[in-house]
Write a protein that holds these residues in place. Structure first.
Motif, short mmCIF file in Angstrom:
data_model
loop_
_atom_site.label_atom_id
_atom_site.label_comp_id
_atom_site.label_asym_id
_atom_site.label_seq_id
_atom_site.Cartn_x
_atom_site.Cartn_y
_atom_site.Cartn_z
N ALA A 2 0.80 -1.22 -0.06
CA ALA A 2 -0.04 0.05 -0.06
C ALA A 2 0.98 1.28 -0.18
O ALA A 2 0.41 2.38 -0.79
N ALA A 3 2.11 1.38 0.51
CA ALA A 3 2.93 2.39 0.61
C ALA A 3 3.91 2.39 -0.49
O ALA A 3 4.44 3.55 -0.59
N ALA A 4 3.98 1.52 -1.22
CA ALA A 4 4.77 1.58 -2.60
C ALA A 4 4.45 2.66 -3.50
O ALA A 4 3.38 2.65 -3.83
N PRO A 5 5.37 3.48 -3.87
CA PRO A 5 4.71 4.56 -4.80
C PRO A 5 4.66 4.10 -6.06
O PRO A 5 5.47 3.41 -6.48
N ASP A 6 3.80 4.71 -6.66
CA ASP A 6 3.47 4.61 -8.14
C ASP A 6 4.16 5.66 -8.91
O ASP A 6 3.68 6.99 -8.72
N PRO A 7 5.16 5.50 -9.55
CA PRO A 7 5.89 6.65 -10.23
C PRO A 7 4.94 7.42 -11.17
O PRO A 7 5.27 8.56 -11.65
N ALA A 8 4.10 6.50 -11.88
CA ALA A 8 3.13 7.24 -12.77
C ALA A 8 2.11 8.12 -12.21
O ALA A 8 1.33 9.07 -12.97
N ALA A 9 1.78 7.88 -10.82
CA ALA A 9 0.69 8.72 -10.16
C ALA A 9 1.13 9.98 -9.93
O ALA A 9 2.31 10.37 -9.57
N PRO A 10 0.18 11.14 -10.02
CA PRO A 10 0.40 12.44 -9.65
C PRO A 10 0.68 12.40 -8.27
O PRO A 10 -0.06 11.63 -7.38
N ALA A 11 1.30 13.43 -7.72
CA ALA A 11 1.51 13.64 -6.40
C ALA A 11 0.25 14.08 -5.73
O ALA A 11 -0.36 14.91 -6.10
#
Ligand code: FES
Length: 86
Positions: free
Chosen positions: A10-19
């Motif tokens: 759940a905490a893993a960032p998705d680099p494509a997702a907007p901040a």
């Protein structure tokens, strides 16, 4: 209590997702663009689908983890004019 691998996923960032933008009120809540899920200490996950979500940082909220403006409560000082007996 959720599995720690669930938390990591759940905490893993998705680099494509907007901040996600977070606003910090130094005397109040943290305001986060919603929807938001919060994993509490006891493993319960609560969710808000609001556009903006105020997350309590003072721990005084009766609706914790959501801010209910309890952070605004202050002991009101008595002004000299109110301190007189009738
Ligand atoms: S920050 Fe608002 S009630 Fe805690």
């Amino acid at each position: 209590m959720p599995d720690t691998s669930d938390r990591a996923a759940a905490a893993a960032p998705d680099p494509a997702a907007p901040a996600r933008r977070v606003f910090v009120d130094p005397h109040g809540p943290v305001v986060v663009e919603g929807p938001v899920e919060i994993a509490l200490d006891d493993g319960v996950v609560v969710r808000s689908d609001r556009f903006m979500v105020a997350v309590c940082t003072c721990r005084r909220s009766r609706a914790y983890p959501w801010c209910d403006t309890s952070h605004r409560r202050r002991v009101r000082a008595v002004s000299p004019s109110e301190d007189r007996n009738p």
